[in-house]
Write an enzyme that holds these catalytic residues in place. Structure first.
Site, PDB file in Angstrom:
ATOM      1  N   ASP A  10      13.211  21.747  37.033  1.00 45.96           N
ATOM      2  CA  ASP A  10      14.029  22.967  36.971  1.00 45.96           C
ATOM      3  C   ASP A  10      15.083  23.015  35.858  1.00 45.96           C
ATOM      4  OD1 ASP A  10      12.469  23.376  39.165  1.00 45.96           O
ATOM      5  OD2 ASP A  10      14.091  23.823  40.558  1.00 45.96           O
ATOM      6  N   ASP A  52      11.675  26.888  38.994  1.00 41.57           N
ATOM      7  CA  ASP A  52      11.952  27.785  40.087  1.00 41.57           C
ATOM      8  C   ASP A  52      11.476  29.154  39.580  1.00 41.57           C
ATOM      9  OD1 ASP A  52      13.107  27.404  42.597  1.00 41.57           O
ATOM     10  OD2 ASP A  52      15.055  28.184  41.989  1.00 41.57           O
ATOM     11  N   HIS A  54      11.147  32.695  41.110  1.00 45.40           N
ATOM     12  CA  HIS A  54      11.315  33.593  42.254  1.00 45.40           C
ATOM     13  C   HIS A  54      10.980  35.052  41.948  1.00 45.40           C
ATOM     14  CE1 HIS A  54      13.201  30.300  44.265  1.00 45.40           C
ATOM     15  NE2 HIS A  54      14.368  30.371  43.659  1.00 45.40           N
ATOM     16  N   SER A  60      15.742  33.394  49.384  1.00 39.00           N
ATOM     17  CA  SER A  60      16.919  32.532  49.181  1.00 39.00           C
ATOM     18  C   SER A  60      18.100  33.285  48.567  1.00 39.00           C
ATOM     19  CB  SER A  60      16.554  31.339  48.288  1.00 39.00           C
ATOM     20  OG  SER A  60      16.460  31.729  46.927  1.00 39.00           O
ATOM     21  N   HIS A  71      18.584  34.139  41.111  1.00 40.17           N
ATOM     22  CA  HIS A  71      18.435  33.216  39.983  1.00 40.17           C
ATOM     23  C   HIS A  71      16.952  32.986  39.706  1.00 40.17           C
ATOM     24  CE1 HIS A  71      18.111  30.724  43.584  1.00 40.17           C
ATOM     25  NE2 HIS A  71      17.320  29.936  42.868  1.00 40.17           N
ATOM     26  N   LYS A  94       7.221  27.205  41.259  1.00 40.33           N
ATOM     27  CA  LYS A  94       7.351  27.054  42.718  1.00 40.33           C
ATOM     28  C   LYS A  94       8.254  28.138  43.293  1.00 40.33           C
ATOM     29  CE  LYS A  94      11.074  23.765  42.069  1.00 40.33           C
ATOM     30  NZ  LYS A  94      12.211  24.609  42.448  1.00 40.33           N
ATOM     31  N   GLU A 101      10.856  29.645  50.759  1.00 40.97           N
ATOM     32  CA  GLU A 101      11.676  28.818  49.883  1.00 40.97           C
ATOM     33  C   GLU A 101      10.931  27.510  49.645  1.00 40.97           C
ATOM     34  OE1 GLU A 101      13.378  28.342  47.517  1.00 40.97           O
ATOM     35  OE2 GLU A 101      15.514  28.165  48.001  1.00 40.97           O
ATOM     36  N   ALA A 129      18.660  20.503  40.581  1.00 45.23           N
ATOM     37  CA  ALA A 129      19.937  19.862  40.889  1.00 45.23           C
ATOM     38  C   ALA A 129      19.641  18.636  41.759  1.00 45.23           C
ATOM     39  CB  ALA A 129      20.839  20.831  41.651  1.00 45.23           C
ATOM     40  N   CYS A 133      16.552  20.380  44.384  1.00 45.33           N
ATOM     41  CA  CYS A 133      15.146  20.294  43.972  1.00 45.33           C
ATOM     42  C   CYS A 133      14.733  18.913  43.488  1.00 45.33           C
ATOM     43  CB  CYS A 133      14.855  21.376  42.936  1.00 45.33           C
ATOM     44  SG  CYS A 133      14.927  23.023  43.697  1.00 45.33           S
TER      45      CYS A 133
HETATM   46  C1  VGL Z   1      17.616  24.856  43.105  1.00 46.48           C
HETATM   47  C2  VGL Z   1      19.091  25.987  44.464  1.00 46.48           C
HETATM   48  C3  VGL Z   1      18.241  27.065  44.533  1.00 46.48           C
HETATM   49  C4  VGL Z   1      17.301  23.635  42.311  1.00 46.48           C
HETATM   50  C5  VGL Z   1      16.737  25.938  43.194  1.00 46.48           C
HETATM   51  O1  VGL Z   1      16.495  23.735  41.361  1.00 46.48           O
HETATM   52  O2  VGL Z   1      17.856  22.558  42.615  1.00 46.48           O
HETATM   53  N1  VGL Z   1      18.778  24.886  43.762  1.00 46.48           N
HETATM   54  N2  VGL Z   1      17.075  27.021  43.888  1.00 46.48           N
HETATM   55 ZN    ZN Z   2      15.857  28.776  43.691  1.00 45.25          ZN
END
Ligand code: VGL
Ligand code: ZN
Length: 180
Positions: A10, A52, A54, A60, A71, A94, A101, A129, A133
């Site tokens: 990510d 990510d 979405h 989420s 995001h 993903k 989620e 993070a 993830c």
């Molecule tokens: C993530 C919060 C929401 C990540 C993804 O990539 O860690 N964190 N979506």
């Molecule tokens: Zn996300």
């Protein structure tokens, strides 16, 4: 057949400072992540980048009662990857369905099949993070039977205390936390 894979989790614009869901100082690991990509490419490893991805009405998002501001919406600049990748890198999208989620790169994707098909046994994980993830991806990799290494100098968390807890949890579950 590559025995190893590097999974870059990510590394997207929305997770960098100035983005929609910034990881504090997330941009500071970019050079290190890119060094690892280069190093692993040279040693013949499979390079995988998760993103990510979405839909704009993702579950989420706060508008739907979720924990996060919108995001990484599919096809927007915020969803773009911010690290240089070799042409042969495999991109895994993903959490691309409105009502599901998925923090882990293995959830709802064919990543495990791809890695097994290619003969991968060891996976190295970096990115953001750490406590979301990265954690979920590393733990799932271990569950799938891969030997898992977490590249400590190339991950970044949102909250330091949550990041610490996640590192300990990964270590407890057999993930080797190291710097190469
Ligand atoms: C993530 C919060 C929401 C990540 C993804 O990539 O860690 N964190 N979506
Ligand atoms: Zn996300």
């Amino acid at each position: 057949m590559p025995e190893e894979a590097l999974i870059v989790v990510d590394m997207q614009r929305d997770f960098m400072p100035g983005g929609a869901l910034p990881v504090p100082e997330g941009d500071r690991i970019i050079p290190r992540v890119e060094e690892y990509i280069e190093e692993f490419r040279k040693r013949g490893a499979l390079i995988v980048a998760t993103r990510d991805w979405h839909p704009e009405n993702h579950i989420s998002f706060r508008e739907r009662g979720g924990p996060w501001p919108a995001h990484c919406v599919q096809g927007t600049p915020g969803a773009e990857l911010v690290v240089k990748l070799p042409e042969e890198a495999i991109i895994i999208s993903k959490a691309d369905e409105p009502d599901k989620e998925a923090y882990s790169g293995f959830e709802g994707t064919n990543l495990a099949e791809i890695l097994k098909e290619k003969g991968v046994r060891r996976v190295y994980v970096c990115g953001v993070a750490t406590e979301y993830c990265v954690r979920a991806t590393a733990l799932d990799a271990a569950r799938h039977g891969f030997e898992v290494f977490l590249l400590k100098d190339a991950v970044k968390g949102i909250k330091p205390e949550d990041e610490e807890r996640a590192l300990k949890e990964m270590d407890d579950r057999g993930v080797t936390v190291l710097t190469l």
